[in-house]
Write an enzyme that holds these catalytic residues in place. Structure first.
Site, short mmCIF file in Angstrom:
data_model
loop_
_atom_site.label_atom_id
_atom_site.label_comp_id
_atom_site.label_asym_id
_atom_site.label_seq_id
_atom_site.Cartn_x
_atom_site.Cartn_y
_atom_site.Cartn_z
N LYS A 151 -121.33 -53.59 61.65
CA LYS A 151 -120.31 -53.22 62.63
C LYS A 151 -120.94 -52.87 63.98
CE LYS A 151 -117.14 -51.51 59.08
NZ LYS A 151 -116.46 -50.34 58.49
N CYS A 161 -120.01 -47.06 61.50
CA CYS A 161 -119.93 -46.26 60.26
C CYS A 161 -119.14 -47.02 59.20
CB CYS A 161 -119.23 -44.92 60.51
SG CYS A 161 -119.99 -43.87 61.77
N ASP A 162 -119.41 -46.69 57.94
CA ASP A 162 -118.60 -47.21 56.85
C ASP A 162 -118.64 -46.22 55.69
OD1 ASP A 162 -117.17 -49.81 55.83
OD2 ASP A 162 -118.37 -49.03 54.16
N SER A 163 -117.46 -45.89 55.17
CA SER A 163 -117.37 -44.92 54.07
C SER A 163 -116.80 -45.56 52.82
CB SER A 163 -116.47 -43.75 54.48
OG SER A 163 -117.01 -43.03 55.57
N GLY A 178 -122.21 -44.76 55.52
CA GLY A 178 -123.31 -45.38 56.23
C GLY A 178 -123.16 -45.14 57.71
#
Length: 215
Positions: free
Chosen positions: A56, A79-81, A116
């Site tokens: 991203k 970010c990635d959750s 992340g």
């Protein structure tokens, strides 16, 4: 140095604003399924969320120079959750039925939310540095009644968030506690981002100066 948030998440934006930073917002449009599918079959959960966050951030960083509305020098955060619970790694539910199913596995249990984080520095439209890591926070879920859960899912909130819950929204009523960083559960962990920024030579004082909230 201007900050660009590579996310449409209003929660992440709110965290940054509350922390004194007004970022430029750009949505990456990354194909998350394709990124995950390209990883080794034995990739662990942390590797998955880090790869998604990096994809991203790089998507926006590499668009700098072709987008006249973006500064040529900036730092991009992606970010990635995802929630690890019951041996599965889950992201946003695809529909209300999936949200119900996720909550059936979460109710009265604990899960591990992994987020992340990727920081990419761009100078004169060229990527010059990057840093990637993840946070891990244990979330202890309460047990909403069937009526409460139906009303919560009908609100639409769980369809927009990883794991069908968010600490700072309606589901906050159903979170008994957390072990870890609250801002990471909301979507962007400030302590971790600060460490990643330091790794690429950017400090918080510089971010405050270059990205004032106007308060």
């Amino acid at each position: 140095m201007r900050l660009i948030l590579a996310s449409a998440s209003p929660a992440r934006l709110a965290v940054l604003r509350a922390a004194g930073v007004e970022p430029i917002v750009r949505v990456s449009g990354v194909d998350e399924d394709a990124v995950a599918a390209a990883l080794p079959a034995d990739a662990d959960d942390a590797t998955v969320v880090e790869a998604l966050a990096r994809a991203k951030a790089l998507s926006i960083a590499e668009a700098i120079g072709s987008d006249p509305d973006l500064p040529s020098t900036a730092v991009v955060i992606g970010c990635d959750s995802m929630l690890a619970i019951g041996g599965a790694l889950v992201s946003k539910p695809v529909d209300a039925a999936a949200a119900h199913a996720q909550w059936r596995s979460m109710s009265g249990n604990s899960g591990r939310l992994l987020t992340g984080h990727a920081v990419v520095v761009v100078v004169d439209a060229a990527v010059t540095a990057e840093a990637v890591d993840h946070s891990s926070t244990v979330v202890h879920f309460g047990s909403p009644t069937a009526r409460e859960l139906d009303a919560y899912i009908a609100s639409g909130e769980p369809l927009a968030v990883a794991g069908s819950f968010t600490l700072d929204g309606r589901s906050g009523w159903f979170i008994d506690g957390i072990d870890g960083d609250p801002s990471s559960v909301i979507g962007i962990g400030l302590p971790l981002v600060r460490r990643l920024l330091a790794a690429v030579g950017v400090d918080i004082a510089a971010l405050w100066a270059a990205n004032p909230t106007g308060d």
